[in-house]
Scaffold this active site. Structure first.
Site, PDB file in Angstrom:
ATOM      1  N   CYS A 123      -1.873  -9.386  -3.273  1.00 35.61           N
ATOM      2  CA  CYS A 123      -3.193  -9.540  -2.645  1.00 35.61           C
ATOM      3  C   CYS A 123      -4.060  -8.284  -2.751  1.00 35.61           C
ATOM      4  O   CYS A 123      -5.293  -8.386  -2.815  1.00 35.61           O
ATOM      5  CB  CYS A 123      -3.050  -9.984  -1.192  1.00 35.61           C
ATOM      6  SG  CYS A 123      -1.751  -9.160  -0.275  1.00 35.61           S
ATOM      7  N   HIS A 248      -8.195  -7.252   3.187  1.00 36.33           N
ATOM      8  CA  HIS A 248      -7.735  -5.979   2.617  1.00 36.33           C
ATOM      9  C   HIS A 248      -8.948  -5.197   2.090  1.00 36.33           C
ATOM     10  O   HIS A 248      -9.854  -5.776   1.477  1.00 36.33           O
ATOM     11  CB  HIS A 248      -6.797  -6.221   1.436  1.00 36.33           C
ATOM     12  CG  HIS A 248      -5.427  -6.700   1.820  1.00 36.33           C
ATOM     13  ND1 HIS A 248      -4.997  -6.853   3.109  1.00 36.33           N
ATOM     14  CD2 HIS A 248      -4.379  -7.066   1.031  1.00 36.33           C
ATOM     15  CE1 HIS A 248      -3.747  -7.277   3.109  1.00 36.33           C
ATOM     16  NE2 HIS A 248      -3.350  -7.428   1.865  1.00 36.33           N
TER      17      HIS A 248
END
Ligand code: A2P
Length: 344
Positions: A123, A248
């Site tokens: 990710c 993120h």
């Protein structure tokens, strides 16, 4: 079209199921799989199946997000049964016969799925790849120093739950947070994250190797090289967990072969599909968004070959479930269903 979702009850699996509905994925039948613990429960009106030799055959596409060991054990069996597997775990990413694909960056690599398996990147790597590719195409990327600020949700639902359980007990005593942080940190349990994450920053994410880098950091280097087709790309990664639920962020210092013009760089970023440019994006405000967003784009103070930027993406959406579903859509569009070479 028979579609399997393996890991259907997890954080990523839940988002996958929503996206399949929202994007009207053309499946005639969807079968959900999870662990033996969940088998028999009903989700979306469907009974969850266990992974068994007699339940995994006859699929056209299988989306996996059930951890590396489950993928290692079961992906080839789905492929042998006729499915193209799109795997969100790290199990197959560096296999030379398995393409590692970001849908906007290297979709043509899908044609090289010699095992009938396609891998979805980590990710954090995923989020960096969109601006990296946009800028690489203009200026020739040679090096990245990438420091991540990764959300709890990168560790799945258990990562989110652990952070959520820590917030209230620690917030009760602000005085202790200010004056005796060590005692505050010890007040709550942690097992998913390497330390108490609430009101904290944890600079250890995964297992350390002999050179002092974590497996998460090595993924960022190795996967970036494979996706961008730059085997010698120099990458210096530092992966850090922050008390954000989802989203993120990565601060990147990128070096190029040619001096990057700032205006041209911004144009390249704005033109890149599913990438937006904002002044200073934040992960909290980006949770639930499909696009990746880049901000703080600026020339380096010292080196004319360097651009610095800050990129943010929802790790459950583009970082995981969305790219998986996009890859499944590409597999269908490119006529790859039914053409996968079954594993030997
Ligand atoms: P279960 O809910 O039954 O444990 P997350 O990444 O959020 O932790 O989710 C992991 C997903 O992978 C869940 O759907 C989980 O199912 C599933 N899973 C974990 N271990 C296995 C296994 N051995 N076989 C199949 N599915 C598994």
């Amino acid at each position: 079209m028979r579609l399997a979702v393996v890991g259907a009850t997890g954080a990523v699996g839940t988002v996958m199921r929503e996206l399949l509905r929202k994007r009207a994925f053309p499946a005639d039948e969807v079968v959900l799989f999870a662990s033996e613990r969940s088998a028999g429960k009903v989700l979306d009106g469907l009974t969850i199946q266990p992974l068994r030799d007699d339940t995994v055959g006859g699929f056209d596409i299988a989306l996996f997000s059930a951890g590396g060991s489950t993928s290692k054990a079961w992906a080839e069996k789905f492929a042998a049964g006729g499915a193209v597997v799109v795997d969100n775990s790290s199990a197959w990413r560096m296999d030379p016969d398995v393409p590692l694909v970001v849908s906007e960056v290297n979709p043509d690599d899908l044609d090289d799925a010699r095992k009938g398996i396609v891998a979805n990147p980590n990710c954090t790597t995923m989020v960096v790849m969109l601006p990296a590719k946009a800028l690489h195409d203009r200026f020739g990327l040679t090096e990245m120093v990438a420091t991540s600020f990764q959300a709890a949700g990168g560790a799945g639902q258990k990562g989110i739950d652990e952070l959520a359980a820590q917030v209230a007990p620690l917030a009760e005593d602000v005085d202790q947070l200010v004056n005796d942080g060590r005692a505050a940190a010890r007040k709550v349990e942690h097992s998913v994250h390497a330390n108490t994450l609430a009101f904290n920053v944890v600079p250890l994410l995964g297992t350390l190797n002999e050179e002092g880098y974590t497996d998460e950091e090595m993924k960022l280097r190795n996967e970036s090289r494979k996706i961008l087709g730059l085997p010698d790309l120099r990458v210096t990664p530092t992966c850090v967990r922050v008390p954000v639920m989802v989203g993120h962020s990565i601060a990147v210092r990128a070096t190029f072969a040619r001096d990057p013009d700032l205006g041209e760089a911004l144009e390249a970023l704005r033109e890149f599909p599913n990438l937006l440019v904002e002044e200073a994006p934040t992960p909290l405000e980006w949770a639930g968004r499909d696009e990746t967003v880049v901000g703080r784009v600026r020339r380096d103070l010292a080196d004319p070959k360097v651009l610095n930027f800050f990129v943010v993406g929802d790790n459950l959406l583009k970082g995981a479930a969305l790219n998986t579903v996009q890859l499944a859509e590409l597999v269908v569009d490119r006529g790859l269903v039914g053409s996968a070479a079954p594993a030997a």
